[in-house]
Design an enzyme around this catalytic site. Structure first.
Site, PDB file in Angstrom:
ATOM      1  N   LYS A  47       0.845  -1.189   0.000  1.00  9.98           N
ATOM      2  CA  LYS A  47       0.000   0.000   0.000  1.00  9.98           C
ATOM      3  C   LYS A  47       0.881   1.240   0.000  1.00  9.98           C
ATOM      4  O   LYS A  47       1.972   1.242   0.584  1.00  9.98           O
ATOM      5  CB  LYS A  47      -0.904   0.021   1.244  1.00  9.98           C
ATOM      6  CG  LYS A  47      -1.674   1.315   1.457  1.00  9.98           C
ATOM      7  CD  LYS A  47      -2.354   1.375   2.823  1.00  9.98           C
ATOM      8  CE  LYS A  47      -2.914   2.756   3.105  1.00  9.98           C
ATOM      9  NZ  LYS A  47      -3.569   2.848   4.418  1.00  9.98           N
ATOM     10  N   GLU A 102      -8.285  11.903  13.178  1.00 12.42           N
ATOM     11  CA  GLU A 102      -7.426  10.773  13.565  1.00 12.42           C
ATOM     12  C   GLU A 102      -6.552  11.109  14.769  1.00 12.42           C
ATOM     13  O   GLU A 102      -5.649  11.955  14.682  1.00 12.42           O
ATOM     14  CB  GLU A 102      -6.539  10.341  12.391  1.00 12.42           C
ATOM     15  CG  GLU A 102      -5.777   9.058  12.672  1.00 12.42           C
ATOM     16  CD  GLU A 102      -5.582   8.195  11.433  1.00 12.42           C
ATOM     17  OE1 GLU A 102      -4.931   7.152  11.541  1.00 12.42           O
ATOM     18  OE2 GLU A 102      -6.091   8.560  10.373  1.00 12.42           O
TER      19      GLU A 102
END
Length: 434
Positions: A196, A241
């Site tokens: 990724k 986050e």
């Protein structure tokens, strides 16, 4: 490592309890704001007693920790509350890339805080400073304490003013060019080079007037109360986050990876959320981030609770896959110690980390600066809250540089990723445009 330091001698620090000051952000007297606020609680600061600017390097968190230990360790402190965020505090933001020289810690002259039903003001530095900046701050401090002003309303020069008319331009890459970078990344992933990579793009806004961080902070806090609204050295945003919170031995993190836009109707919204939850692509992206946080925290903790399944976190413009993580530290490590173990996570870089960083440097065509780096605060006890600098912009006079990033895996679609990035720009576009 060569550090750029501005600091006085021994600090004098005094924290005093105050009555509830109301909206913390409304107490900021200057456009050059420091802030970390969620659901109305948190910290705001103004003035500057000390500053540390860090060069790049993997040891920058340890260097910051050592500087704070020396700076705060010699301070004369009066702090009857002894809560996380009372006493001496530094706000900070770190460059995303370990090679970046953009990291900064700022010890403000004044801090106004609220937490768990308590409110306080902290003064840091020379209480006899009679400079113009200090006098302006003292006036704001009197207001925070509930004392009447002697000279009427705040001067117009310090009242927040909206940016005015905006014009927009591409950043490092146009939308088609960035979509091509996504396509190149998926080819590398399918060839087995990595699992990724997170690719970001930037967008530039030009305003009629200098952009006042306080205007953006108010708009973001009102629209996204569940996010952490922040401002540090011109970096302003509202991140969903939480990278790490430390309060004594307790540590908490909220892992976000995997995103979809909110629906146009309740039924559409539920369908989109269900699709996200079942998406193999998004679950794979999320699992990379969760596994890395588990691997980073496990050696530091005696107990660690990581959920087996993610949950859905709904914001006003997007829905994320989210995994709350909780643990207890095995030793007395500061929040900056833990940051050094966590950053960068696969949620903002990719996996394996070094290969992802190399690909980011190759394909993004820009320097992220402090975008997607840690942002937050730390106190003298090593407590603190740090998020990832997402949904943010770098402010410089009449210019704002916005950022948005997307996690790319083997079956990512460039058009869909471009749409996701555009959706993530919406928070800061709203903050600028109103």
């Amino acid at each position: 490592m060569k550090l750029a330091v501005h600091a006085p001698g021994r600090l004098e620090v005094r924290t005093v309890p105050v009555a509830d000051p109301g909206d913390l952000l409304s107490r900021l007297p200057h456009p050059t704001a420091l802030a970390w606020v969620r659901h109305g609680d948190g910290l705001v600061g103004w003035g500057e007693t000390a500053r540390l600017e860090l060069p790049g390097g993997h040891d920058r968190f340890a260097a910051a920790d050592a500087w704070l230990a020396e700076t705060f360790g010699s301070a004369e402190v009066e702090d009857p509350l002894r809560l996380p965020g009372t006493g001496p505090v530094a706000f900070g933001s770190f460059g995303f890339d370990p090679k970046s020289a953009d990291s900064v810690l700022i010890v403000p002259r004044y801090v106004l805080g609220r937490r768990d039903g308590h409110a306080w003001v902290t003064t840091i530095g020379d209480p006899h400073d009679d400079s113009p900046d200090a006098l302006d701050s003292l006036d704001a401090l009197a207001g925070a304490l509930g004392a009447p002003r002697a000279d009427g309303p705040p001067p117009a020069a310090f009242a927040p003013v909206a940016p005015g008319r905006l014009t927009w331009s591409d950043g490092a890459r146009s939308a088609p060019s960035w979509a091509q970078a996504v396509q190149a990344a998926t080819a590398r992933i399918r060839d087995g080079h990595l699992g990724k990579v997170v690719l970001a793009r930037d967008l530039i806004a030009h305003a009629d007037r200098p952009i006042d961080a306080r205007v953006l902070l108010h708009r973001l806090a009102d629209r996204y109360p569940t996010c952490y609204t922040f401002a540090v050295a011109g970096l302003v945003g509202a991140t969903p986050e939480l990278l790490i919170r430390r309060a004594g031995a307790q540590v908490d993190s909220l892992v976000l990876a995997g995103t979809t836009a909110r629906g146009t109707t309740p039924a559409d919204d539920e369908a989109r959320a269900a699709t996200l939850f079942r998406s193999a692509k998004d679950r794979e992206e999320h699992s990379y981030a969760v596994d890395m946080v588990r691997d980073a925290l496990a050696p530091l903790c005696t107990d660690l609770d990581v959920p087996a399944e993610p949950e859905l976190l709904r914001l006003s413009n997007v829905t994320h896959l989210a995994s709350p993580v909780h643990g207890r530290l095995a030793a007395d490590r500061t929040v900056l110690d833990v940051l050094g173990a966590l950053h960068p996570t696969p949620a903002v870089a990719g996996t394996p980390t070094e290969r992802a960083l190399d690909l980011i440097r190759e394909l993004e065509g820009m320097d992220r600066g402090r975008y997607a780096g840690p942002v937050g605060w730390v106190d003298a006890r090593g407590d603190g809250e740090w998020g990832i600098a997402l949904r943010c912009a770098e402010l410089s006079g009449t210019r704002a540089r916005l950022f948005a990033g997307c996690g790319i895996v083997a079956d990512s679609d460039p058009a869909a990723e471009l749409a996701e990035a555009s959706n993530k720009f919406r928070a800061m576009r709203y903050a600028l445009e109103g």
